[in-house]
Scaffold this motif. Structure first.
Motif, PDB file in Angstrom:
ATOM      1  N   LEU A 272       0.933  -1.107   0.046  1.00 29.57           N
ATOM      2  CA  LEU A 272       0.006  -0.129  -0.207  1.00 29.57           C
ATOM      3  C   LEU A 272       0.841   1.025   0.100  1.00 29.57           C
ATOM      4  O   LEU A 272       0.635   2.138  -0.682  1.00 29.57           O
ATOM      5  CB  LEU A 272      -0.920  -0.061   1.020  1.00 29.57           C
ATOM      6  CG  LEU A 272      -1.782   1.272   1.523  1.00 29.57           C
ATOM      7  CD1 LEU A 272      -2.798   1.245   0.062  1.00 29.57           C
ATOM      8  CD2 LEU A 272      -2.453   1.189   2.587  1.00 29.57           C
ATOM      9  N   LEU A 273       1.817   1.338   0.866  1.00 29.68           N
ATOM     10  CA  LEU A 273       2.704   2.466   0.940  1.00 29.68           C
ATOM     11  C   LEU A 273       3.712   2.809  -0.409  1.00 29.68           C
ATOM     12  O   LEU A 273       3.805   3.795  -0.780  1.00 29.68           O
ATOM     13  CB  LEU A 273       3.881   2.095   2.132  1.00 29.68           C
ATOM     14  CG  LEU A 273       4.805   3.396   2.315  1.00 29.68           C
ATOM     15  CD1 LEU A 273       4.078   4.617   2.545  1.00 29.68           C
ATOM     16  CD2 LEU A 273       5.945   3.105   3.482  1.00 29.68           C
ATOM     17  N   SER A 274       3.952   1.409  -1.107  1.00 26.35           N
ATOM     18  CA  SER A 274       4.689   1.774  -2.422  1.00 26.35           C
ATOM     19  C   SER A 274       3.839   2.249  -3.551  1.00 26.35           C
ATOM     20  O   SER A 274       4.134   3.032  -4.127  1.00 26.35           O
ATOM     21  CB  SER A 274       5.040   0.264  -2.976  1.00 26.35           C
ATOM     22  OG  SER A 274       6.121  -0.112  -1.786  1.00 26.35           O
ATOM     23  N   ARG A 275       2.340   1.751  -3.226  1.00 25.51           N
ATOM     24  CA  ARG A 275       1.487   2.337  -4.366  1.00 25.51           C
ATOM     25  C   ARG A 275       1.086   3.726  -4.047  1.00 25.51           C
ATOM     26  O   ARG A 275       1.055   4.738  -5.118  1.00 25.51           O
ATOM     27  CB  ARG A 275       0.245   1.749  -4.327  1.00 25.51           C
ATOM     28  CG  ARG A 275       0.189   0.107  -5.062  1.00 25.51           C
ATOM     29  CD  ARG A 275      -0.917  -0.571  -5.170  1.00 25.51           C
ATOM     30  NE  ARG A 275      -1.203  -1.266  -4.179  1.00 25.51           N
ATOM     31  CZ  ARG A 275      -2.342  -1.561  -3.570  1.00 25.51           C
ATOM     32  NH1 ARG A 275      -3.447  -1.178  -4.027  1.00 25.51           N
ATOM     33  NH2 ARG A 275      -2.314  -2.193  -2.217  1.00 25.51           N
ATOM     34  N   MET A 276       1.218   4.129  -2.803  1.00 25.67           N
ATOM     35  CA  MET A 276       0.774   5.675  -2.501  1.00 25.67           C
ATOM     36  C   MET A 276       2.124   6.463  -2.888  1.00 25.67           C
ATOM     37  O   MET A 276       1.681   7.486  -3.260  1.00 25.67           O
ATOM     38  CB  MET A 276       0.444   5.769  -1.041  1.00 25.67           C
ATOM     39  CG  MET A 276      -0.741   5.378  -0.643  1.00 25.67           C
ATOM     40  SD  MET A 276      -1.027   5.209   1.210  1.00 25.67           S
ATOM     41  CE  MET A 276      -0.364   6.535   1.784  1.00 25.67           C
ATOM     42  N   LEU A 277       3.316   5.970  -2.762  1.00 27.50           N
ATOM     43  CA  LEU A 277       4.615   6.683  -3.240  1.00 27.50           C
ATOM     44  C   LEU A 277       4.820   6.630  -4.547  1.00 27.50           C
ATOM     45  O   LEU A 277       5.665   7.198  -5.068  1.00 27.50           O
ATOM     46  CB  LEU A 277       5.714   6.450  -2.342  1.00 27.50           C
ATOM     47  CG  LEU A 277       5.342   6.494  -0.872  1.00 27.50           C
ATOM     48  CD1 LEU A 277       6.694   6.049   0.129  1.00 27.50           C
ATOM     49  CD2 LEU A 277       5.281   8.156  -0.442  1.00 27.50           C
ATOM     50  N   GLY A 278       4.026   5.717  -5.265  1.00 25.71           N
ATOM     51  CA  GLY A 278       4.387   5.635  -6.703  1.00 25.71           C
ATOM     52  C   GLY A 278       5.766   4.625  -7.157  1.00 25.71           C
ATOM     53  O   GLY A 278       6.252   4.937  -8.180  1.00 25.71           O
TER      54      GLY A 278
END
Length: 124
Positions: free
Chosen positions: A117-123
């Motif tokens: 989730l964090l990876s997707r939020m940060l792109g």
């Protein structure tokens, strides 16, 4: 045994000893052509950055690490690197460095779902 002599501009001589011409020593994979000595700097963020540089050098495989030393975070990288090498060569070294720095970072405290989730939020 071959003794290589190199003369610097000021006439000083440096050299290294190898058993056979072209042989590399130290932490070396099958593609290694040149031996180097590494001095790794300290500082938390510098240590994590150095992990990426070491990983790239190991992945490339053309350099053999004949000697390694470090201060603070650099010393941790050196110890983890040698420990990984003893346990599994280049792949073991790369894996140990990644495991160490992921565990030392914020990313290491997240579950796989949180990390995704964090990876997707940060792109990423």
């Amino acid at each position: 045994m071959v003794h290589h002599r190199n003369f610097q501009r000021d006439g000083a001589m440096t050299g290294s000893v190898r058993r056979h011409l072209g042989e590399t020593r130290g932490l070396a994979g099958p593609r290694a052509r040149k031996s180097v000595s590494l001095a790794l700097q300290g500082g938390g963020a510098h240590g994590a950055f150095t992990w990426g540089v070491l990983d790239g050098l190991l992945e490339d495989g053309r350099l053999a690490v004949e000697a390694i030393t470090g201060a603070s975070a650099g010393a941790m990288n050196a110890v983890v690197m040698v420990e990984g090498w003893l346990g599994g060569g280049i792949d073991g070294t790369r894996s140990q460095l990644e495991t160490f720095w992921r565990r030392a970072s914020f990313d290491g405290s997240l579950t796989p779902a949180q990390r995704s989730l964090l990876s997707r939020m940060l792109g990423f």
